[in-house]
Design an enzyme around this catalytic site. Structure first.
Site, PDB file in Angstrom:
ATOM      1  N   ASP A 137      30.348  37.170  46.266  1.00 35.97           N
ATOM      2  CA  ASP A 137      31.401  38.172  46.091  1.00 35.97           C
ATOM      3  C   ASP A 137      32.720  37.573  45.613  1.00 35.97           C
ATOM      4  O   ASP A 137      33.161  36.538  46.101  1.00 35.97           O
ATOM      5  CB  ASP A 137      31.649  38.941  47.377  1.00 35.97           C
ATOM      6  CG  ASP A 137      32.686  40.024  47.137  1.00 35.97           C
ATOM      7  OD1 ASP A 137      32.407  40.905  46.324  1.00 35.97           O
ATOM      8  OD2 ASP A 137      33.785  39.935  47.713  1.00 35.97           O
TER       9      ASP A 137
ATOM     10  N   ASP B 277      36.369  45.778  51.893  1.00 40.70           N
ATOM     11  CA  ASP B 277      36.812  44.749  50.944  1.00 40.70           C
ATOM     12  C   ASP B 277      38.203  44.235  51.336  1.00 40.70           C
ATOM     13  O   ASP B 277      39.038  43.936  50.468  1.00 40.70           O
ATOM     14  CB  ASP B 277      36.790  45.257  49.498  1.00 40.70           C
ATOM     15  CG  ASP B 277      36.822  44.106  48.485  1.00 40.70           C
ATOM     16  OD1 ASP B 277      36.728  42.936  48.903  1.00 40.70           O
ATOM     17  OD2 ASP B 277      36.946  44.383  47.274  1.00 40.70           O
TER      18      ASP B 277
HETATM   19 ZN   LIG Z   1      33.932  41.866  45.415  1.00 36.65          ZN
END
Ligand SMILES: [Zn+2]
Length: 422
Positions: free
Chosen positions: A149, A302
């Protein structure tokens, strides 16, 4: 360990919301209903008692960037937001690409002791996209969710091999879907606002092309595949079709993509800079609709802390990301039409199932671990200060509805909203 009597609230049960007292003791729910009668009384009048929230996507910045956040401050932000388990993304310094690094993160979480910190592991070594990380070691250390990520795995052959390995171990690949060629250094969504501002931008296709490719690889390998922070309406269509075809695919959306659009970027305030970027109103509406229909399974924050001196620079130079743990519940409550049961489904039950967390996301019942969020669905409030070390929140100063009031982790009261009654 202290006993608690959660009195006068509504409990989310398998039969829906039921007005009943909840007895918490020895780390578990000991009784719901008439049998509940001892311990410190927590006044839950007007509140809903549900499973503690689970975040599939948070950046805790430890080790390596503790000026932004550490596992202690992230844990406090998590429980203030009603979360009892959060997945720690592996883009730390060094990146979590080996077993001992994953163990360090879960051990630090245990030491802090406010919620469960679940390490994820890199797909590629040092997140460089060149060679596979030590997937075997990471798996032996208990890691089940693998992701690079912050970046996509651009090499399809490498991702295929990772998927084959992870499928064998029953794990999950979570992809930050962003084709580096199409993204091409863009700072915001490519659309009417970027044209107006004359700002370098990345199109929705940077996301959809990667998801389309990855779905083919998921079908080829049988690997469970999860789309991180979906932002584009077209991605929803791909996910819906894949689910209809029986592929083992799941997806998450971030609260800011439900709430804000590219219009916010007209201010040039870096607090609206994140990847994927805020997209059009039609995209945001598609995110809300997909979360409501269940095509998008989960909300994930996030959470990406940055210090003020890093974020308060011109938009193009600012780092990507915003914090989100403390405002996620309210953002979802305010921006969607989800009822309480559906909110707990998308923010607790389903994310726990996706990550394979057996002690979280369980609908309250006698004998279940007391990982609980007690929430006010209707309280209006305006976030101004945060438990997080960083304050880069687009929700600061925004009037929101719904607020976590108490959080219980393994039977311990780990968060009490200061304004909550007592
Ligand atoms: Zn991400």
């Amino acid at each position: 360990m202290a006993d608690y009597l959660l009195a006068g609230g509504s409990v989310l049960t398998r039969d829906g919301l039921v007005e009943a007292n909840v007895q918490v003791g020895n780390g578990t729910i000991e009784a719901i209903g008439a049998d509940a009668r001892s311990g410190e009384v927590i006044d839950c009048a007007g509140l809903i008692i549900g499973p503690g929230l689970v975040d599939l996507h948070a950046h805790l910045r430890e080790p390596g960037q503790e000026w932004k956040e550490d596992i202690g401050s992230a844990s406090r932000a998590a429980v203030a937001g009603g979360f009892t388990a959060i997945l720690a993304m592996p883009n730390t310094a060094p990146p979590t690409d080996a077993g001992h690094l994953a163990r360090y993160i879960s051990d630090r979480g245990t030491e802090v002791g406010l919620c469960e910190i679940v390490p994820t592991g890199c797909i590629t070594k040092s997140m460089e996209g060149q060679r596979l990380a030590h997937l075997d070691e990471l798996s032996d250390a208990g890691v089940t969710v693998f992701t690079d990520d912050g970046a996509s795995v651009a090499d399809a052959g490498l991702l295929r091999r990772a998927m084959e390995y992870v499928a064998e171990r029953g794990g999950l690949i979570s992809q930050h879907a962003e084709d580096p060629g199409l993204a091409d250094g863009g700072h915001m969504h490519e659309g009417t606002v970027s044209s107006w501002l004359g700002m370098r931008a990345l199109p929705s296709e940077a996301e959809t092309t990667i998801v389309a490719r990855d779905l083919a690889l998921a079908e080829m390998t049988g690997c469970r595949y999860h789309v991180a922070h979906v932002s584009a309406a077209a991605t929803v269509g791909l996910i819906a079709a894949a689910k209809q075809n029986g592929l083992p695919v799941t997806a998450e959306v971030a609260p800011h993509h439900l709430f804000f659009t590219e219009e916010a970027v007209r201010t040039m305030n870096p607090v609206y800079k994140m990847y994927p970027p805020l997209r059009s109103e039609a995209d945001a509406e598609a995110m809300r609709a997909a979360l409501e229909s269940g095509v998008i399974d989960a909300v994930a924050t996030d959470h990406a802390p940055h210090a003020a001196h890093e974020k308060d620079v011109p938009f193009e130079e600012a780092p990507r990301g915003v914090i989100g743990l403390e405002t996620a519940f309210a953002a979802v409550r305010t921006s969607t039409r989800l009822d309480p049961a559906a909110i707990f489904d998308r923010m607790s039950v389903r994310p726990a199932r996706i990550a394979g967390l057996s002690r979280h996301g369980r609908i309250p019942a006698t004998g279940v671990a007391a990982n609980l969020a007690v929430v006010d669905m209707d309280e209006q409030w305006t976030p101004t200060k945060f438990e997080s070390k960083s304050a880069n929140s687009p929700f600061a100063g925004v009037r929101l509805t719904g607020r976590p009031k108490y959080t219980f982790f393994e039977g311990a009261l780990v968060w009490r909203d200061q304004e909550a009654g007592q």
